[in-house]
Design a protein around this motif. Sequence first.
Motif, PDB file in Angstrom:
ATOM      1  N   PHE A  29       0.828  -1.208   0.000  1.00  0.00           N
ATOM      2  CA  PHE A  29       0.000   0.000   0.000  1.00  0.00           C
ATOM      3  C   PHE A  29       0.863   1.259   0.000  1.00  0.00           C
ATOM      4  O   PHE A  29       0.498   2.261  -0.614  1.00  0.00           O
ATOM      5  CB  PHE A  29      -1.007  -0.009   1.157  1.00  0.00           C
ATOM      6  CG  PHE A  29      -2.197  -0.902   0.858  1.00  0.00           C
ATOM      7  CD1 PHE A  29      -3.108  -0.544  -0.131  1.00  0.00           C
ATOM      8  CD2 PHE A  29      -2.383  -2.094   1.528  1.00  0.00           C
ATOM      9  CE1 PHE A  29      -4.186  -1.368  -0.427  1.00  0.00           C
ATOM     10  CE2 PHE A  29      -3.461  -2.924   1.225  1.00  0.00           C
ATOM     11  CZ  PHE A  29      -4.365  -2.554   0.238  1.00  0.00           C
ATOM     12  N   ARG A  30       2.027   1.202   0.650  1.00  0.00           N
ATOM     13  CA  ARG A  30       2.926   2.353   0.640  1.00  0.00           C
ATOM     14  C   ARG A  30       3.342   2.660  -0.797  1.00  0.00           C
ATOM     15  O   ARG A  30       3.258   3.802  -1.259  1.00  0.00           O
ATOM     16  CB  ARG A  30       4.152   2.077   1.525  1.00  0.00           C
ATOM     17  CG  ARG A  30       5.023   3.306   1.777  1.00  0.00           C
ATOM     18  CD  ARG A  30       6.197   2.973   2.680  1.00  0.00           C
ATOM     19  NE  ARG A  30       7.208   2.210   1.981  1.00  0.00           N
ATOM     20  CZ  ARG A  30       8.118   2.770   1.162  1.00  0.00           C
ATOM     21  NH1 ARG A  30       8.148   4.067   0.976  1.00  0.00           N
ATOM     22  NH2 ARG A  30       9.000   2.020   0.550  1.00  0.00           N
ATOM     23  N   GLN A  31       3.747   1.616  -1.534  1.00  0.00           N
ATOM     24  CA  GLN A  31       4.163   1.819  -2.923  1.00  0.00           C
ATOM     25  C   GLN A  31       2.998   2.269  -3.799  1.00  0.00           C
ATOM     26  O   GLN A  31       3.153   3.114  -4.674  1.00  0.00           O
ATOM     27  CB  GLN A  31       4.811   0.548  -3.476  1.00  0.00           C
ATOM     28  CG  GLN A  31       6.182   0.301  -2.861  1.00  0.00           C
ATOM     29  CD  GLN A  31       6.919  -0.865  -3.503  1.00  0.00           C
ATOM     30  OE1 GLN A  31       6.620  -1.279  -4.613  1.00  0.00           O
ATOM     31  NE2 GLN A  31       7.894  -1.393  -2.792  1.00  0.00           N
ATOM     32  N   LYS A  32       1.815   1.714  -3.553  1.00  0.00           N
ATOM     33  CA  LYS A  32       0.622   2.095  -4.317  1.00  0.00           C
ATOM     34  C   LYS A  32       0.312   3.585  -4.102  1.00  0.00           C
ATOM     35  O   LYS A  32       0.041   4.316  -5.050  1.00  0.00           O
ATOM     36  CB  LYS A  32      -0.557   1.208  -3.869  1.00  0.00           C
ATOM     37  CG  LYS A  32      -1.837   1.379  -4.674  1.00  0.00           C
ATOM     38  CD  LYS A  32      -2.891   0.399  -4.165  1.00  0.00           C
ATOM     39  CE  LYS A  32      -4.191   0.521  -4.900  1.00  0.00           C
ATOM     40  NZ  LYS A  32      -4.263  -0.345  -6.091  1.00  0.00           N
ATOM     41  N   LEU A  33       0.381   4.028  -2.859  1.00  0.00           N
ATOM     42  CA  LEU A  33       0.123   5.439  -2.532  1.00  0.00           C
ATOM     43  C   LEU A  33       1.185   6.351  -3.155  1.00  0.00           C
ATOM     44  O   LEU A  33       0.860   7.400  -3.715  1.00  0.00           O
ATOM     45  CB  LEU A  33       0.068   5.634  -1.016  1.00  0.00           C
ATOM     46  CG  LEU A  33      -1.180   5.079  -0.316  1.00  0.00           C
ATOM     47  CD1 LEU A  33      -0.922   4.891   1.176  1.00  0.00           C
ATOM     48  CD2 LEU A  33      -2.386   5.977  -0.550  1.00  0.00           C
ATOM     49  N   LEU A  34       2.455   5.942  -3.057  1.00  0.00           N
ATOM     50  CA  LEU A  34       3.539   6.767  -3.611  1.00  0.00           C
ATOM     51  C   LEU A  34       3.420   6.883  -5.132  1.00  0.00           C
ATOM     52  O   LEU A  34       3.647   7.956  -5.700  1.00  0.00           O
ATOM     53  CB  LEU A  34       4.902   6.186  -3.227  1.00  0.00           C
ATOM     54  CG  LEU A  34       5.301   6.357  -1.755  1.00  0.00           C
ATOM     55  CD1 LEU A  34       6.550   5.555  -1.436  1.00  0.00           C
ATOM     56  CD2 LEU A  34       5.496   7.836  -1.405  1.00  0.00           C
ATOM     57  N   GLU A  39       1.957  10.204  -9.885  1.00  0.00           N
ATOM     58  CA  GLU A  39       1.111  10.425 -11.068  1.00  0.00           C
ATOM     59  C   GLU A  39       0.365  11.749 -10.967  1.00  0.00           C
ATOM     60  O   GLU A  39       0.318  12.516 -11.926  1.00  0.00           O
ATOM     61  CB  GLU A  39       0.055   9.307 -11.166  1.00  0.00           C
ATOM     62  CG  GLU A  39       0.398   8.179 -12.091  1.00  0.00           C
ATOM     63  CD  GLU A  39      -0.555   6.994 -11.890  1.00  0.00           C
ATOM     64  OE1 GLU A  39      -1.788   7.216 -11.802  1.00  0.00           O
ATOM     65  OE2 GLU A  39      -0.059   5.855 -11.805  1.00  0.00           O
ATOM     66  N   LEU A  40      -0.229  11.989  -9.804  1.00  0.00           N
ATOM     67  CA  LEU A  40      -0.986  13.234  -9.600  1.00  0.00           C
ATOM     68  C   LEU A  40      -0.076  14.451  -9.729  1.00  0.00           C
ATOM     69  O   LEU A  40      -0.459  15.454 -10.331  1.00  0.00           O
ATOM     70  CB  LEU A  40      -1.671  13.235  -8.233  1.00  0.00           C
ATOM     71  CG  LEU A  40      -2.896  12.333  -8.098  1.00  0.00           C
ATOM     72  CD1 LEU A  40      -3.304  12.226  -6.633  1.00  0.00           C
ATOM     73  CD2 LEU A  40      -4.052  12.842  -8.935  1.00  0.00           C
TER      74      LEU A  40
END
Length: 141
Positions: A29-34, A39-40
């Motif tokens: 989840f840390r990598q997914k959030l980063l 991207e944003l």
Amino acid sequence: MSSSAPLLPPDYRPSEDEPFMNPIMREYFRQKLLKWRAELLRESNETLQSLQDGGIQEPDIADRASAETDRALELRTRDRERKLISKIDAALDRLEQGEYGYCDETGEPIGVRRLEARPIATLSLEAQERHERMERTHRDD
């Protein structure tokens, strides 16, 4: 990357069958959030660049109105992205504190499927629905 972060297998997907928020799941989840945050930020920078490049110099009034509308939409999008980024930052903080993935109201696990769909969720599905019901009730007063 800190040496304490576990190595994430490339094909790893969190599941309900493993201990909730074990080190590998947290890293996932840390990598997914980063990645989402990066991207944003990239989109936000592109938006900013096009806003700076595109001073509105359309001679035609309809073209100028259209350009103004596009600009307003881009600014709204940028504002939404900024809010999302701050929610992602808050989620990353919760991960650091060991609070990520647990409902703010009940302390219960939010659940893998919900976090996959909405990694910044702070409420379990039940608490979220309760929240929305209360908002609707108060709005109808």
